[in-house]
Every structure is written in structure tokens, then in C-alpha cells.
Scaffold this motif. Structure first.
Motif, short mmCIF file in Angstrom:
data_model
loop_
_atom_site.label_atom_id
_atom_site.label_comp_id
_atom_site.label_asym_id
_atom_site.label_seq_id
_atom_site.Cartn_x
_atom_site.Cartn_y
_atom_site.Cartn_z
N TRP A 117 0.84 -1.19 0.00
CA TRP A 117 0.00 0.00 0.00
C TRP A 117 0.88 1.24 0.00
O TRP A 117 2.01 1.23 0.47
CB TRP A 117 -0.99 0.02 1.17
CG TRP A 117 -0.42 0.02 2.55
CD1 TRP A 117 0.01 -1.06 3.28
CD2 TRP A 117 -0.24 1.17 3.40
NE1 TRP A 117 0.45 -0.67 4.52
CE2 TRP A 117 0.30 0.69 4.63
CE3 TRP A 117 -0.48 2.53 3.25
CZ2 TRP A 117 0.61 1.55 5.69
CZ3 TRP A 117 -0.18 3.38 4.30
CH2 TRP A 117 0.35 2.90 5.50
N LEU A 145 -3.92 0.77 -2.97
CA LEU A 145 -3.73 -0.64 -2.65
C LEU A 145 -3.32 -1.35 -3.93
O LEU A 145 -4.05 -1.31 -4.93
CB LEU A 145 -5.02 -1.26 -2.12
CG LEU A 145 -5.38 -1.04 -0.66
CD1 LEU A 145 -6.79 -1.55 -0.39
CD2 LEU A 145 -4.39 -1.75 0.26
N ALA A 170 -5.81 -6.33 3.30
CA ALA A 170 -6.24 -5.11 2.63
C ALA A 170 -7.31 -4.39 3.45
O ALA A 170 -7.29 -3.15 3.58
CB ALA A 170 -6.77 -5.43 1.23
N THR A 186 -9.40 5.86 -1.73
CA THR A 186 -8.51 4.76 -2.11
C THR A 186 -8.70 4.34 -3.56
O THR A 186 -9.82 4.18 -4.05
CB THR A 186 -8.75 3.55 -1.19
OG1 THR A 186 -8.49 3.95 0.17
CG2 THR A 186 -7.84 2.39 -1.55
#
Length: 699
Positions: free
Chosen positions: A199, A212, A226, A238
Motif C-alpha cells: 500500500w 492498494l 487489505a 482509495t
């Protein structure tokens, strides 16, 4: 493209009172015209000035000096590197051109980091490919540009294993991209225990984002990891990158039927439950597509697919820029080639477009970032004012497509059915034009009634065979499954084709194989082409699905491999010695057991094209000079070619050639689904000027 607002000199000057006074003294009052009174009683001329113009003529106003309006931006750019596997295997310079372009322009485009989508190499066990990829990615490292990376299926030793099942000692990815290397990126946040998943965070336009990067076949352990990363960073919008997630069908983004990389588990366990994930990007499936899905909270998730490995030269250097404009609430995507500008004009083909300017390759998606992120980050701030410029507009100026020379397609339509180049060395030529008195849609009759003549005059006609069973295996071939058509390639002089149905067994349905073949004793049946050859086939692949149509055969020699003199290999000894077919990935495949099989280490030599477009006529040419064999599709040389095989190995006793089918262990199989316009075999290497799509030279 975002244009700058139009500002007059006065409107700019009024923002500064002192500037406005100066302008008033030097020129005329703001908003005045040529007829306005002078701004002062000072003389209109000074010593040394030219003579006053004749009475009645006004002194022309001095032109306003151009004002350089500074560019402002409310956005940032993330470059995306789709599957680079063929660059690493065949031409690392293309991969290097991508990373060098990014390195050269990252500062100008305010790039916080780069995203790689996996399939870094093509063959995980080949060290040379990792060396090539390493050289390309070191360009980013040397320029201090952060990037995320992840393994695709081609980067692993066993595609079927979950990422927590792999043996680390067997995985070159872990050697080439260990934690010690990846953590040198300024954006690096962490890595899981397998070493395949990472990450990152970056800050742009004053806001922090999370990336990610998840491996091929992310296990339950990885998905839990995750989720923990997201829980530890609960306010960060994200972007999730992985190798396999969505695919493309008929131009639309869909969920893959096979789901080999377990994208469904990723969606269900990580993406859908987490409102933070607003964008996913994946490669793996050939082509480009995007869609907007709703997660469990009913919030939009933009899903993007990009994979250009099946384009010319393994992707033609196409890379993507994604610009996130937080004030305009848009994500704009632009796809272009970093490679083609450096390719000499003489080597470019008519399909070497330097930018892919239209959807699905370049497009804009709307997203109200503040509203979308408000549930988990109510303090997310966007610029109060939209910038007057865009980074993608700047990138387009750098690419300069308007001044890129794209060659024209050299081919021309035929004037009539005889307007093609006749070659004396032609061994067989079949032109599938419906006979007089036969209508389009009528079935091709079996045996002599529907015989296709050999236009070469060498005595190799084709006849249709309807076989309902082969070695006890049912073949559901029917008369009306092979019919005449007037459809043909636009550059073929043969104004017609035959269209046939073909399929593998599936869900209890029998296979369907419709074919034609040469007759016993035909001269072609024993020809070995040791002096070189050109095989041309003009075909249209229709309705392709991997499950039903993989490994279909356009043309096949019925000699089995172990019937070729000198055969000493173990690989598929019952397979056809020569085939032109369609692979499981819809590539054109030329595979031949050569005459010199006794002295070479390879069981066969194979050429592979890119993925063929469906429902579109394609001219395929396989040209061998006696040792090197190259394939061309629509006049463009493919990337994956072969050398070392001489001629075509056949049984000296003579075996028939089939059109539309092959054999497996002597059993009829691999029926072709689509249409065939022409097939020609010539006993020498031909240049493009003598192919079926060329016109004869004019006297």
C-alpha cells in the motif's frame, strides 16, 4: 481539454489600481474607443517624433502587449502502465520509452506516483525478461519517481495458486522486487507477509490518497490484510490496482466468466464493503473498457480496464494518464504512445497511431469528490476555483499528434475479380466465390457438386465433406452450416466467401465441424516447401468464445506429427504437422513441424499474432524465406515470429489438406466458426506487393 478563460488587458489591469493608472496614462481610458478624447492636455508629439499625420486621420493606437496568464491547476495526474510483458520479452526499449517519458515530464505534470498493473514479464522463469523490466523501472527510481507494482499471472510460477500458497524460493518476483527495493519509493506505506501486496499514500492538491496494489489471485489472507490497511487509514480515498478484475465483451466492461484471478472475491470482500475505494484499475484482459458500479453503500466505484499487449509490438508503447480534477469533479483519461515518435517514419505502419484519442481508450468520467468522500472524510477539501489549465492538455501538446506522420494504408480495392497479382510459383489458390446460378445463403454442396477449383491450375481442388462421426465421436455437421456469401475483404479481388459453423463440445452439446479438403493424389498433399513459402488466408472470425471456439483451424495438413520423417519428439505426436488456426485468445497461430525436424530441438515452430478483431475481415500472411518465418496481419508484421524451421513436414505418402478443421489423435476436431474469402499457398517468400491484397503493377 480545459481552455483558459479569455481576459482582456483591462480586466486584468483593473485588479491592480496602480497598473490601471499606468495603462490610462500610456493608452486610453479603459473601455474607450478611437474617438475618445485624449487622456491629458500634454502635446500629442514629442521632439523626435515623426510628423503629425494629415488632418482628419487619427493616430493609430499602439497594440496592446500580450499578457502571459499564469497557468493554474486544480488537478493531479497518475500514469498507468498496463501489461508490459511483451516489451520485457521482445523489446525492452519500448518499456524504457514509457518510463523515460514519465521521468522527463513528471515534474511538469505534477505526478505523485505511477501505477503498474502486473504482467511485468511474459515468462517468469526467464531471467533476461526480468533484466529488461528492471532496466525500465530503474528509470523511474533514478528520477526519484514513486511507483506501485504487483505480480500478474505471468509473473508467477504457478498461475493456479493463491498468493499465500506460492513457494517464495520459486518466485523471481520476490527477488527482483523485494521490500528493500519497494520501500525506497517515497509513497511506500507497507507490505504484507507474502511480499506480493503493498500500500502507498500520496498527497496531491493538499489531499491525501491511498493506493492498494494487490497480487494476482489475492487470497483470503490478503483480502483481510487489505481490509486492515483500510481500517488503519479510515479517512483516505482509495484507488485499488490489481491484475484481474473486470473484462470486456462486445465493447462493454463486464465481470469475467472464468474469474481466474478471483476478481469476484476481491469485489465482494474488499471493494464493495469499503466506501473508501472509489476507483479500481486492472489489466490482464486484452483491450480497454470502463464502467461505474455501486458498492454496498450505493456509492459509485469507477472500474477501469487497460491492456494493450495484443497491439502491434506488444502494445505499441501505449500508456495512460489519468487526471483527477478535484474542482471540476472529473477523471479524464488519455492514452498515447511514448514509443512511436522515436520509430523511423519508414518503419511505421498505417495503424501506428500515436494517440488513442477516443473512448474506450481516452474518456472522462464525472465524480463529485467531496460528496463521494463525505461519509468517511467530511473534511475533504477541493480547490475553491477550477484551474484554467489541465495537465492532459499539456501532455497532448507534448505528444503533438498533429505533427506526427502516420502513413496511409497502401492497399487499394480491386477493380474487378481478376485484379490481383498472379504468381507462377503458386501451389494452390482457392477463391471462395459463389458459382453462377447459386444464391448467397445457399449451402455449399458436398463432394463434386460443390467443388472449389484451384485457381493456380495445379490440380488441387477442394471438396466439402460432411462427416457425422469420427473415431466414434459425434460430429453434428449439417448441410446448411456451410453456405455461400457475398461478403469479402475490401482489398480482395475475390468477391465472395464461404461461411461455416464450428464449435467444440460444450455442456453436453456435440462438436460441430464443417470442412473442405483436397482429394487423394493432389500434388499439394506431398509438397514440402523447402525453398520457402507464403501462405495467405483471408478470414473473418465470427462469434468467438474461448469455451466454444479455441484452437479452431482455418487450414491444416492431416499428416500427424509422428508421420513426418525424422520426428523424434514427444510433444503431441498425434497433432497435425501444419496448422493455421485461432488460439484460445483469438490470436492467429501458425504452427509447423519442419522438414528438418530430425536436426532441431524444437518439436514445432510457432508464430502468434495479436488478438484478432471479431466480425472483421483479416488478411493473414505467413512468409518463410526457407529459415525465418514471419506472420503479417492486415499487412503489419506481428511481434512473435519463428526461425530455424525449414519447410513443412508432411507424410511422403501424401495426406490431404483441410480447410475449416483439424484433427486430434486422428479424430476430426477444431471446427472453424466464421467466413473464408481466399487461401493461397506459394512455394516462395512473397513481398507485400505480390500479396492477394495488392494490385498488379501498371505498365
Amino acid at each position: 481539454m480545459h481552455g483558459a478563460p479569455t481576459l482582456s488587458l483591462c480586466s486584468i489591469a483593473m485588479k491592480n489600481l496602480f497598473c490601471c493608472v499606468l495603462l490610462a496614462c500610456a493608452l486610453t481610458a479603459c473601455g474607450g474607443s478611437d474617438d475618445d478624447a485624449p487622456v491629458s492636455d500634454l502635446p500629442t508629439t514629442q521632439p523626435g517624433d515623426p510628423a503629425t499625420p494629415p488632418t482628419g486621420e487619427e493616430t493609430p493606437a499602439e497594440p496592446e502587449a500580450p499578457v502571459d496568464v499564469p497557468k493554474t491547476y486544480s488537478s493531479f495526474v497518475l500514469p498507468v502502465l498496463p501489461d508490459t510483458q511483451f516489451y520485457s520479452r521482445y523489446n525492452r526499449n519500448i518499456f524504457i520509452s514509457q518510463t523515460q517519458w514519465i521521468a522527463d515530464h513528471a515534474t511538469q505534470l505534477q505526478v505523485p506516483m505511477v501505477l503498474h498493473l502486473g504482467d511485468i514479464v511474459d515468462q517468469a522463469g526467464q531471467n533476461a525478461e526480468w533484466v529488461g523490466a528492471d532496466a525500465a523501472l530503474k528509470v523511474l527510481e533514478d528520477a526519484k519517481i514513486s511507483y506501485s507494482i504487483l505480480p500478474g499471472n505471468h509473473d508467477t510460477s504457478n498461475w493456479n495458486q493463491w498468493d499465500d500458497q506460492r513457494t517464495p524460493a520459486n518466485e523471481p518476483y520476490l527477488t527482483w522486487f523485494p521490500r528493500s527495493r519497494q520501500e525506497t519509493s517515497a509513497t511506500f506505506g507497507g507490505m504484507d507477509s507474502t511480499g506480493y501486496n503493498t500500500w502507498h499514500t500520496f498527497t496531491a492538491q493538499g489531499q491525501k490518497f491511498l493506493v492498494l496494489a494487490l497480487s494476482w489471485k489475492p487470497s483470503a489472507q490478503t483480502r483481510a490484510w487489505a481490509n486492515q490497511v483500510l481500517a488503519d487509514n479510515p479517512t483516505l480515498p482509495t484507488i485499488l490496482t490489481t491484475h484481474q478484475l473486470i473484462t470486456i465483451q462486445d465493447g462493454n466492461a463486464i465481470d469475467p466468466a472464468d474469474d481466474a484471478g478471483s476478481g469476484a472475491a476481491l469485489w465482494n470482500d474488499v471493494i464493495a464493503p469499503n466506501p473508501q475505494i472509489f476507483l479500481t484499475i486492472n489489466g490482464h484482459y486484452h483491450g480497454a473498457a470502463h464502467r461505474v458500479q455501486q458498492n454496498n453503500a450505493g456509492l459509485d466505484v469507477i472500474q477501469v480496464l487497460a491492456d494493450y499487449q495484443m497491439d502491434t509490438d506488444g502494445g505499441n508503447g501505449y500508456l495512460r494518464l489519468m487526471e483527477f480534477d478535484l474542482a471540476r469533479n472529473t477523471i479524464e483519461t488519455y492514452t498515447f504512445s511514448s514509443w512511436l515518435r522515436s520509430k523511423p517514419e519508414a518503419e511505421r505502419s498505417y495503424i501506428d497511431e500515436i494517440e488513442l484519442a477516443d473512448a474506450p481508450d481516452s474518456f472522462t468520467v464525472n465524480m463529485d469528490f467531496k460528496a463521494r468522500f463525505s461519509g468517511f472524510n467530511p473534511d475533504f477539501a477541493v480547490p475553491e476555483t477550477a484551474g484554467n489549465a489541465s495537465y492532459i492538455a499539456d501532455a497532448k501538446a507534448l505528444v503533438d499528434a498533429a505533427n506526427y506522420v502516420l502513413p496511409a494504408d497502401p492497399r487499394k480495392p480491386a477493380a474487378d475479380d481478376d485484379d490481383y497479382v498472379k504468381v507462377p510459383e503458386t501451389s494452390a489458390h482457392w477463391r471462395f466465390v459463389r458459382p453462377s446460378g447459386v444464391a448467397a445463403g445457399d449451402p455449399v454442396q458436398p463432394d463434386a457438386a460443390g467443388e472449389i477449383p484451384d485457381a493456380s491450375g495445379k490440380g488441387n481442388p477442394l471438396q466439402r465433406q460432411i462427416v457425422t462421426a469420427s473415431n466414434g465421436v459425434t460430429n453434428n455437421a449439417q448441410l446448411n452450416q456451410m453456405v455461400w456469401s457475398d461478403s469479402h475483404h475490401p482489398f480482395s479481388a475475390a468477391k465472395g466467401s464461404i461461411c461455416m459453423e464450428g464449435t467444440r463440445e460444450l455442456n453436453g452439446d456435440p462438436r460441430i465441424v464443417n470442412f473442405l479438403q483436397t482429394l487423394g493424389g493432389a500434388p499439394l498433399n506431398t509438397e514440402t516447401f523447402t525453398g520457402g513459402y507464403t501462405v495467405e488466408a483471408i478470414v473473418r472470425v465470427d462469434g468467438f468464445t474461448e469455451a466454444r471456439h479455441r484452437w479452431a483451424k482455418i487450414l491444416a495438413q492431416t499428416t500427424r506429427r509422428n508421420q513426418v520423417p525424422g520426428w523424434r519428439h514427444n510433444e503431441e505426436p498425434d497433432g497435425s504437422s501444419v496448422i493455421l488456426g485461432i488460439s484460445s485468445l483469438k490470436e492467429a497461430q501458425w504452427e509447423v513441424v519442419p522438414n528438418n525436424t530430425a536436426t532441431v530441438n524444437q518439436a514445432h515452430f510457432t508464430n502468434w499474432s495479436h488478438e484478432l478483431p471479431g466480425e472483421t475481415w483479416q488478411h493473414i500472411a505467413v512468409v518463410s524465406d526457407g529459415l525465418n518465418t514471419d506472420m503479417y496481419v492486415e499487412g503489419v508484421k506481428v511481434l512473435r515470429n519463428a526461425s530455424g524451421g525449414i519447410g513443412m513436414g508432411v507424410d511422403p505418402a501424401g495426406r490431404a489438406w483441410r480447410v475449416g478443421a483439424g484433427t486430434s489423435g486422428g479424430t476430426l476436431h477444431y471446427g472453424f466458426n466464421g467466413c473464408i474469402n481466399e487461401i493461397r499457398l506459394v512455394a516462395k517468400a512473397l513481398p507485400p506487393a505480390q500479396w492477394l491484397t495488392a494490385r498488379p503493377a501498371q505498365p
